[in-house]
Design a protein around this motif. Structure first.
Motif, PDB file in Angstrom:
ATOM      1  N   VAL A   1       0.867  -1.184   0.000  1.00  0.00           N
ATOM      2  CA  VAL A   1       0.000   0.000   0.000  1.00  0.00           C
ATOM      3  C   VAL A   1       0.899   1.228   0.000  1.00  0.00           C
ATOM      4  CG1 VAL A   1      -1.832   1.248   1.179  1.00  0.00           C
ATOM      5  CG2 VAL A   1      -1.770  -1.246   1.252  1.00  0.00           C
ATOM      6  N   LYS A   2       0.711   2.087  -0.995  1.00  0.00           N
ATOM      7  CA  LYS A   2       1.577   3.256  -1.150  1.00  0.00           C
ATOM      8  C   LYS A   2       0.758   4.536  -1.208  1.00  0.00           C
ATOM      9  CE  LYS A   2       5.717   1.303  -3.190  1.00  0.00           C
ATOM     10  NZ  LYS A   2       6.809   1.578  -4.135  1.00  0.00           N
ATOM     11  N   ASP A   3       1.387   5.605  -0.735  1.00  0.00           N
ATOM     12  CA  ASP A   3       0.791   6.936  -0.809  1.00  0.00           C
ATOM     13  C   ASP A   3       1.256   7.583  -2.107  1.00  0.00           C
ATOM     14  OD1 ASP A   3      -0.693   9.145   0.044  1.00  0.00           O
ATOM     15  OD2 ASP A   3       1.082  10.098   0.886  1.00  0.00           O
ATOM     16  N   PHE A   4       0.326   7.923  -2.979  1.00  0.00           N
ATOM     17  CA  PHE A   4       0.648   8.435  -4.307  1.00  0.00           C
ATOM     18  C   PHE A   4       1.106   9.892  -4.234  1.00  0.00           C
ATOM     19  CE2 PHE A   4      -0.628  10.649  -8.200  1.00  0.00           C
ATOM     20  CZ  PHE A   4       0.017   9.889  -9.161  1.00  0.00           C
ATOM     21  N   ASP A   5       2.145  10.201  -5.002  1.00  0.00           N
ATOM     22  CA  ASP A   5       2.651  11.568  -5.115  1.00  0.00           C
ATOM     23  C   ASP A   5       2.911  11.844  -6.583  1.00  0.00           C
ATOM     24  OD1 ASP A   5       3.944  14.037  -5.026  1.00  0.00           O
ATOM     25  OD2 ASP A   5       4.893  13.593  -3.107  1.00  0.00           O
ATOM     26  N   LYS A   6       2.207  12.822  -7.122  1.00  0.00           N
ATOM     27  CA  LYS A   6       2.300  13.116  -8.557  1.00  0.00           C
ATOM     28  C   LYS A   6       3.637  13.707  -8.932  1.00  0.00           C
ATOM     29  CE  LYS A   6      -0.134  15.604 -12.255  1.00  0.00           C
ATOM     30  NZ  LYS A   6      -1.286  16.505 -12.564  1.00  0.00           N
ATOM     31  N   TYR A   7       4.242  14.487  -8.031  1.00  0.00           N
ATOM     32  CA  TYR A   7       5.446  15.233  -8.368  1.00  0.00           C
ATOM     33  C   TYR A   7       6.705  14.672  -7.720  1.00  0.00           C
ATOM     34  CZ  TYR A   7       1.850  18.525  -9.766  1.00  0.00           C
ATOM     35  OH  TYR A   7       0.762  19.097 -10.359  1.00  0.00           O
ATOM     36  N   SER A   8       6.592  13.649  -6.879  1.00  0.00           N
ATOM     37  CA  SER A   8       7.765  13.109  -6.201  1.00  0.00           C
ATOM     38  C   SER A   8       7.638  11.592  -6.127  1.00  0.00           C
ATOM     39  CB  SER A   8       7.902  13.724  -4.799  1.00  0.00           C
ATOM     40  OG  SER A   8       9.073  13.285  -4.168  1.00  0.00           O
ATOM     41  N   ARG A   9       8.397  10.986  -5.198  1.00  0.00           N
ATOM     42  CA  ARG A   9       8.389   9.539  -5.060  1.00  0.00           C
ATOM     43  C   ARG A   9       7.191   9.088  -4.221  1.00  0.00           C
ATOM     44  NH1 ARG A   9      13.853  11.007  -3.668  1.00  0.00           N
ATOM     45  NH2 ARG A   9      15.217  10.780  -5.466  1.00  0.00           N
TER      46      ARG A   9
END
Length: 398
Positions: free
Chosen positions: A222-230
């Motif tokens: 389960v990951k936290d999405f980041d549009k501009y970073s990792r």
């Protein structure tokens, strides 16, 4: 004489009236210029006198303020002044402590074998509950098909806003005493935004033909999405197919755990220390893949990151090579190493494969003289044989 006068009359045919008019015009121009000059001089002297007056006023007010300040300080109670000084000292000490805390946070921490895509994601988050993931699994042994349904996640941490689930299916290499695995399938769910209890409700059908079910395991991250970073890893859970004793659909609600690493290949690395030049030579020689399927259209390359005394040097990349079971690079790269015996050094090597306009991480390994998960014997052997390259195989983690 008459001849000379006639010649002058020929060359200067100007009447006296015109001469006087020109003379009057010239005098008028001269007078106008003098008047303009006088006006400008008058303006200059007025500006200078006003500036002098302002300077006198400002100096006078500053002197008055100083005297008033001195009179005010003298009139204050000594006990009140002492209390004010103590408060000021305490504020200064508090500011110094805050600056020290800020300096600690800004100082780069020693890097580890974590992926560059996930580096610092776990260490920067507070410890505690990571939440739960609810999913169901149905493994049909006749058709060798795995039906996976990702239902929802609950009680995710507060920092989680936009989350998704990355799914990897591993198959262990059928070799005795080997921990190497190959990635059979890799897929992701949609991103659910602005929710700590995201509902995914997605189904996946994964074919497992030509594989032994006893060697297959399922990993859900389960990951936290980041549009501009990792993307930030929140947690993971695993299921081994050998533990599924029935062919019925089994539903799980598992606590998310910390990230663990899987070995998916090996890379042959050479090291050479050049003490006189104060440099280290890192060589990428070969990459051995454990994947049973090789896509010929994809190329692979290596990226080398060197950290010396917690300072990151500029990374270097190898040239592209066609991916195969054993990919040969045979490339070397130089990095600065001021004092090999005293400098804390970590070499992080990442293998990537090209996908369309992007890249995909195959795996990573690290070595050096810091306390890492990797064995330090290769580094020690390099320090014992200066100016001579030393090669050794290292596992690739993902």
């Amino acid at each position: 004489m008459s001849l000379g006068l006639s010649s002058l009359q020929i060359f200067l045919p100007i009447s006296d009236t015109l001469k006087y008019c020109l003379l009057a015009f010239a005098i008028a121009l001269f007078l106008a210029a003098m008047i303009i000059l006088a006006c400008k001089m008058h303006q200059y002297y007025q500006y200078r006198s006003s500036a002098i007056v302002k300077d006198k006023k400002t100096t006078g007010t500053s002197v008055e303020k100083k005297t008033e300040g001195n009179i005010l300080v003298k009139s204050l109670n000594p006990d009140f002044l002492e209390t004010a000084r103590k408060e000021q000292d305490s504020r200064i000490q508090h500011m110094q402590k805050e600056m020290e805390k800020l300096e600690v946070h800004l100082t780069p921490s020693p890097p580890s074998t974590e992926s560059l895509d996930d580096m610092g994601s776990d260490s920067d988050r507070p410890h505690g509950s990571r939440g739960k993931l609810k999913f169901s699994v149905n493994f049909n042994k006749k058709t060798m098909t795995l039906l996976l349904s990702v239902i929802e996640a609950t009680d995710l941490p507060e920092y989680s806003r936009d989350s998704f689930v990355r799914i990897r299916v591993f198959s262990k290499v059928d070799e005795p005493q080997s921990e190497v695995q190959s990635v059979i399938h890799e897929c992701e769910t949609k991103v659910v935004k602005n929710s700590r209890d995201p509902i995914f409700d997605e189904d996946f059908s994964l074919s497992l033909k030509d594989y032994q079910s006893s060697n297959i395991s399922l990993k859900l991250e389960v990951k936290d999405f980041d549009k501009y970073s990792r993307h930030t890893l929140i947690g993971e859970t695993r299921v081994a197919l050998k533990d599924l004793k029935t062919s019925e659909t089994l539903e799980f609600c598992e606590e998310l755990q910390e990230k663990t690493k899987d070995i998916i290949g090996e890379v042959l690395i050479s090291l050479k220390c050049l003490p006189t030049a104060q440099k280290i030579e890192v060589g990428i020689l070969k990459f051995k893949s454990s994947s049973p399927k090789i896509i010929k259209e994809r190329d692979v390359y290596a990226r080398i990151d060197v950290f010396s005394n917690q300072q990151k040097q500029k990374h270097q990349k190898s040239s592209l090579r066609a991916k195969s079971k054993v990919t040969v690079f045979n490339e070397t790269f130089l990095f600065s190493l001021p004092d090999p015996k005293k400098t804390h050094c970590l070499v992080l090597i990442s293998l990537y494969e090209t996908i369309g306009n992007g890249r995909k991480l195959i795996g990573q390994t690290s070595l050096g003289n810091q306390n890492t998960k990797s064995d330090g014997s290769h580094w020690d052997l390099m320090m014992q044989t200066l100016r001579q390259p030393v090669a050794d195989w290292h596992p690739l983690y993902i």
